[in-house]
Design an enzyme around this catalytic site. Structure first.
Site, mmCIF file in Angstrom:
data_model
loop_
_atom_site.group_PDB
_atom_site.id
_atom_site.type_symbol
_atom_site.label_atom_id
_atom_site.label_comp_id
_atom_site.label_asym_id
_atom_site.label_seq_id
_atom_site.Cartn_x
_atom_site.Cartn_y
_atom_site.Cartn_z
ATOM 1 N N HIS A 52 0.824 -1.329 -0.127
ATOM 2 C CA HIS A 52 -0.051 -0.057 0.027
ATOM 3 C C HIS A 52 0.882 1.350 0.119
ATOM 4 C CE1 HIS A 52 0.471 -0.644 4.694
ATOM 5 N NE2 HIS A 52 0.211 0.765 4.669
ATOM 6 N N CYS A 75 -31.634 -1.832 -8.496
ATOM 7 C CA CYS A 75 -32.555 -2.576 -7.583
ATOM 8 C C CYS A 75 -34.001 -2.266 -8.025
ATOM 9 C CB CYS A 75 -32.283 -2.214 -6.078
ATOM 10 S SG CYS A 75 -32.429 -0.578 -5.958
#
Length: 189
Positions: free
Chosen positions: A79, A164
């Site tokens: 990272h 949805c």
């Protein structure tokens, strides 16, 4: 004329808008010369794309890559290396869960660790994407405002019929808009 090379990270979180990742990569590589892209996905984001759909040559990193590359003291920390490597990071999409984690300072996955180690003089863009009811919850506006206070740049969500079936604000910005925001920020580097 010399073409400037750009290195960007595309971060994807657990929103269905991650299905647009292959198209976003295609658009960026075809429209911005000398761009190098690395993709960092959360575990939830992995549900919304197939690795076969990602353009060849694109590196896709997950949480497991963070730990498989580190064996002991002195080894590079992924990272940190990624935060140093990139000129710009864009989170597209940024779901409600990761938004809350970032705003609270949590960094429990590779993507959020990169953001926590990010040099804030370099651009951070984020594209919220969530259900309308989640978008309209009062905490969302507070969390967005906090990220903007830190200097992060919002690519505003849009209103449409969501996957949805609900209709309202919360959908990730259109790819044209996202590419334009990236272009503008890269032009200032």
């Amino acid at each position: 004329m010399e073409v400037k090379a750009f290195r960007i990270i595309i971060g994807c979180t657990g929103s269905v808008a991650t299905i647009k990742l292959p198209q976003l990569i295609q658009r960026l590589t075809s429209e911005i010369p000398s761009i190098e892209i690395k993709v960092v996905v959360t575990e939830c984001a992995r549900n919304f794309f197939s690795s076969e759909d990602i353009p060849s040559g694109t590196t896709v990193l997950t949480d497991s890559d963070e730990w498989s590359s580190w064996k002991g003291r002195g080894d590079p920390v992924l990272h940190i290396e990624l935060a140093k490597w990139a000129n710009l990071i864009i989170i597209a999409p940024l779901d409600a869960n990761s938004l809350g984690k970032i705003a609270s300072g949590l960094c429990d996955n590779l993507l959020l660790c990169i953001l926590r180690a990010w040099e804030l003089s370099k651009p951070v863009l984020f594209c919220p994407a969530m259900n309308t009811k989640m978008w309209q919850h009062p905490i969302t506006a507070e969390q967005i405002a906090k990220l903007k206070q830190w200097g992060y740049h919002e690519v505003p969500c849009i209103e449409k019929t969501l996957m949805c079936g609900d209709t309202g604000p919360g959908a990730m910005a259109e790819l044209d808009t996202i590419v334009q925001y990236i272009r503008e920020h890269l032009a200032n580097l």
